[in-house]
Design an enzyme around this catalytic site. Structure first.
Site, mmCIF file in Angstrom:
data_model
loop_
_atom_site.group_PDB
_atom_site.id
_atom_site.type_symbol
_atom_site.label_atom_id
_atom_site.label_comp_id
_atom_site.label_asym_id
_atom_site.label_seq_id
_atom_site.Cartn_x
_atom_site.Cartn_y
_atom_site.Cartn_z
ATOM 1 N N GLU A 191 -3.559 -32.296 -19.565
ATOM 2 C CA GLU A 191 -4.551 -31.216 -19.489
ATOM 3 C C GLU A 191 -4.160 -30.099 -20.451
ATOM 4 O OE1 GLU A 191 -6.049 -29.387 -15.602
ATOM 5 O OE2 GLU A 191 -4.992 -27.679 -16.504
ATOM 6 N N THR A 206 -9.703 -27.433 -19.641
ATOM 7 C CA THR A 206 -10.149 -26.582 -18.536
ATOM 8 C C THR A 206 -11.330 -25.709 -18.966
ATOM 9 O OG1 THR A 206 -8.689 -24.721 -19.002
ATOM 10 C CG2 THR A 206 -7.807 -26.470 -17.593
ATOM 11 N N HIS A 226 -13.892 -29.939 -18.332
ATOM 12 C CA HIS A 226 -14.073 -29.371 -16.989
ATOM 13 C C HIS A 226 -15.347 -28.523 -16.997
ATOM 14 C CE1 HIS A 226 -9.463 -29.515 -15.943
ATOM 15 N NE2 HIS A 226 -9.820 -30.524 -16.722
ATOM 16 N N ARG A 245 -15.713 -26.676 -8.321
ATOM 17 C CA ARG A 245 -16.368 -25.452 -7.880
ATOM 18 C C ARG A 245 -15.919 -24.283 -8.738
ATOM 19 N NH1 ARG A 245 -14.606 -22.443 -2.684
ATOM 20 N NH2 ARG A 245 -13.053 -21.785 -4.209
ATOM 21 N N GLY A 246 -14.636 -24.243 -9.095
ATOM 22 C CA GLY A 246 -14.105 -23.145 -9.896
ATOM 23 C C GLY A 246 -13.325 -22.171 -9.061
ATOM 24 N N LYS A 289 -17.621 -35.730 -1.745
ATOM 25 C CA LYS A 289 -17.616 -35.576 -3.207
ATOM 26 C C LYS A 289 -17.623 -36.957 -3.885
ATOM 27 C CE LYS A 289 -14.109 -32.881 -4.614
ATOM 28 N NZ LYS A 289 -13.372 -31.630 -4.942
ATOM 29 N N GLN A 320 -4.295 -31.621 -7.444
ATOM 30 C CA GLN A 320 -3.627 -30.348 -7.646
ATOM 31 C C GLN A 320 -2.134 -30.620 -7.812
ATOM 32 O OE1 GLN A 320 -3.340 -27.477 -8.727
ATOM 33 N NE2 GLN A 320 -4.733 -26.390 -7.363
#
Ligand code: FAD
Length: 289
Positions: free
Chosen positions: A17, A48, A79, A109-110, A165, A176
């Site tokens: 990432e 991101t 993202h 969602r952010g 989801k 995460q």
């Protein structure tokens, strides 16, 4: 290529990432990061979107994803967040991504940011997942939380919403960061029992500096096992020692995860290709097995 197609080929996926450079930094500064990452041959690179206030906005996420896809010829995953876009804006962003050859989106969602009022067209990531899947032309991934999302009332609700989801169309999950592999293994078990059967990548962030890791942990609620707090206590004031210990910790974590047969490793590179390279080199022989 859709990200979900990378899995099930008899070896774990290894992905990275990056984040867009800060507002005051020219976008070109990402070139060096990407050049460094290219050499470690990640299966895909994700970019991101406005996370942690670092982004120049959605344009830079799109630009960087297009660069990864078209110049590096590595699948890119852009993202996109509910809080930062209306349905109209999401449609525009998706069209721009599709026109530039980017085929994968991580629907989120952010993170809430008091400086940016949220847009209200999508409430949960599952709404955005379903919206993108209805367009039909993107691979859609989503986030998951081995220690539960900090806003979740309990792990059972967290898994229930995660299942929603996936049922809405998420084809792959990225976790995460976490520091205790047992948390990840217990989470995997809960997912499989709940019928969440898509590939789940383990998100790994190397500990390189005390203040940044303390900030991340307070944001995402990851717990720190004793062996990590010991490293921080002993080496926290010695940057080079902490860097060496943190890299060794990440390599150990990944070695154990690969031995356990996880679907993939997603490395939070913090735009530091030297760190990504060190870790990749130290598990190189394991990546092919
Ligand atoms: P959701 O899946 O919507 O979940 C958020 C909370 O709502 C959870 O507590 C969940 O249990 C609950 N929930 C879900 N559905 C329902 C429902 N139907 N009813 C009631 N409650 C529900 N942030 C950024 O701003 N930009 C990024 O680029 C970014 N990249 C990330 C990449 C990864 C791999 C991860 C793990 C996180 C990333 N984040 C990013 C952070 C993320 O946006 C935050 O963690 C955010 O708080 C939750 O996002 P989500 O997509 O998991 O939300």
């Amino acid at each position: 290529m859709k990200i979900a197609e990378l899995f099930g080929k008899g070896r774990p996926v290894f992905s990275c990432e990056v984040f867009p450079p800060k507002k005051e930094t020219p976008i070109d500064s990402i070139y060096q990061t990407l050049d460094g990452l290219k050499d470690i041959h990640p299966d895909f690179i994700s970019v991101t979107y406005g996370a942690g206030g670092t982004s120049n906005g959605n344009r830079s996420t799109q630009e960087i994803a297009a660069l990864i896809q078209n110049r590096l010829h590595i699948p890119a995953m852009a993202h996109l967040t509910c809080l930062a876009c209306t349905k109209g804006e999401a449609t525009e962003i998706l069209s721009a991504l599709r026109d530039s050859g980017v085929e994968n989106v991580l629907a989120l969602r952010g993170d809430r940011n008091p400086n940016f009022p949220p847009k209200n067209d999508f409430h949960h990531a599952s709404d955005l997942v379903a919206f993108i899947r209805r367009r039909g032309d993107f691979g859609v991934s989503a986030a998951c939380y081995p220690e539960s999302h900090p806003e979740s009332p309990d792990p059972v609700s967290d898994i229930r919403y995660l299942k929603e989801k996936v049922d809405a169309g998420a084809q792959h999950l990225v976790s995460q960061l976490f520091f205790d592999n047992d948390d990840f293994y217990r989470f995997l078990e809960r997912c499989r029992i709940a019928g969440i059967n898509v590939p789940i990548e383990a998100g790994i962030m190397p500990v390189l500096n005390r203040s940044s890791i303390e900030r991340m942990v307070s944001l995402c609620g990851a717990s720190m096992p004793r062996k990590l707090t010991r490293l921080l206590a002993r080496y926290g004031d010695h940057p080079e020692a902490l860097r060496q210990a943190g890299l060794a910790y990440a390599v150990n974590q990944i070695t154990d995860l690969l031995a356990a047969g996880v679907d993939g490793i997603h490395l939070y590179t913090m735009n530091n290709p030297a760190v990504a390279r060190h870790i990749s080199d130290n598990v190189a022989a394991l990546r092919g097995l």
